[in-house]
Design an enzyme around this catalytic site. Structure first.
Site, mmCIF file in Angstrom:
data_model
loop_
_atom_site.group_PDB
_atom_site.id
_atom_site.type_symbol
_atom_site.label_atom_id
_atom_site.label_comp_id
_atom_site.label_asym_id
_atom_site.label_seq_id
_atom_site.Cartn_x
_atom_site.Cartn_y
_atom_site.Cartn_z
ATOM 1 N N ASP A 1 4.283 -4.801 -0.738
ATOM 2 C CA ASP A 1 4.745 -3.637 -1.470
ATOM 3 C C ASP A 1 3.481 -2.812 -1.691
ATOM 4 O OD1 ASP A 1 6.500 -1.979 -3.067
ATOM 5 O OD2 ASP A 1 5.450 -2.793 -4.801
ATOM 6 N N CYS A 2 3.601 -1.533 -1.858
ATOM 7 C CA CYS A 2 2.389 -0.717 -1.996
ATOM 8 C C CYS A 2 1.990 -0.508 -3.459
ATOM 9 C CB CYS A 2 2.599 0.633 -1.308
ATOM 10 S SG CYS A 2 1.108 1.632 -1.231
#
Length: 150
Positions: free
Chosen positions: A9-10
């Site tokens: 996930d960023c």
């Protein structure tokens, strides 16, 4: 030959999401309780991404508007638009780029799967010192994760 992948996930995993949000909220007019605002905003934002898909940029603006109203604070239309723009300036945690460089040097493919709009992620990528081999966004899939229907 087997290819190894690591996906992330960023925002919140690679990018210091909470520091960015706290900094943005601390600049808002009439806000004195940044922590309380953050907690209430997170609940509202998560409820919105659980609903029908719409651009994350729009969710950020709407969730800020609803959070301010819930706390009895005046609307800030300019801040609603700036919220998404500020996200592109938030930076990675200090150890992220060295770790990504080590993975890349070992031939591991890197990917991002994120609840974001394509253009916001594209502008965030400038903060990383390695290229990613795969980028998947909520905009591309038309749904936010987690979503049992998608």
């Amino acid at each position: 030959m087997k290819t190894e992948w690591v996906t992330f996930d960023c925002y919140g995993t690679l990018i210091d999401w909470e520091r960015g949000i706290r900094a943005f909220f601390s600049e808002l007019d009439s806000v004195t309780d940044t922590e309380g605002l953050l907690a209430e905003w997170e609940e509202i934002q998560f409820r919105m991404i659980a609903g029908p898909y719409r651009r994350y940029r729009d969710i950020l603006g709407a969730s800020l508007r609803e959070t301010l109203a819930a706390r009895g604070l005046p609307p800030q239309p300019a801040a609603e638009g700036e919220f998404a723009e500020s996200l592109t300036r938030w930076t990675p945690f200090a150890d992220i780029n060295p770790a990504l460089e080590r993975l890349k040097s070992r031939g591991i493919k890197l990917g991002i799967i994120s609840n974001i709009d394509d253009n916001l992620l594209e502008r965030t990528l400038k903060h990383f010192t390695v290229p990613f081999d795969m980028l998947t966004t909520a905009q591309q899939s038309g749904a936010y994760k987690p979503n049992a229907a998608s």
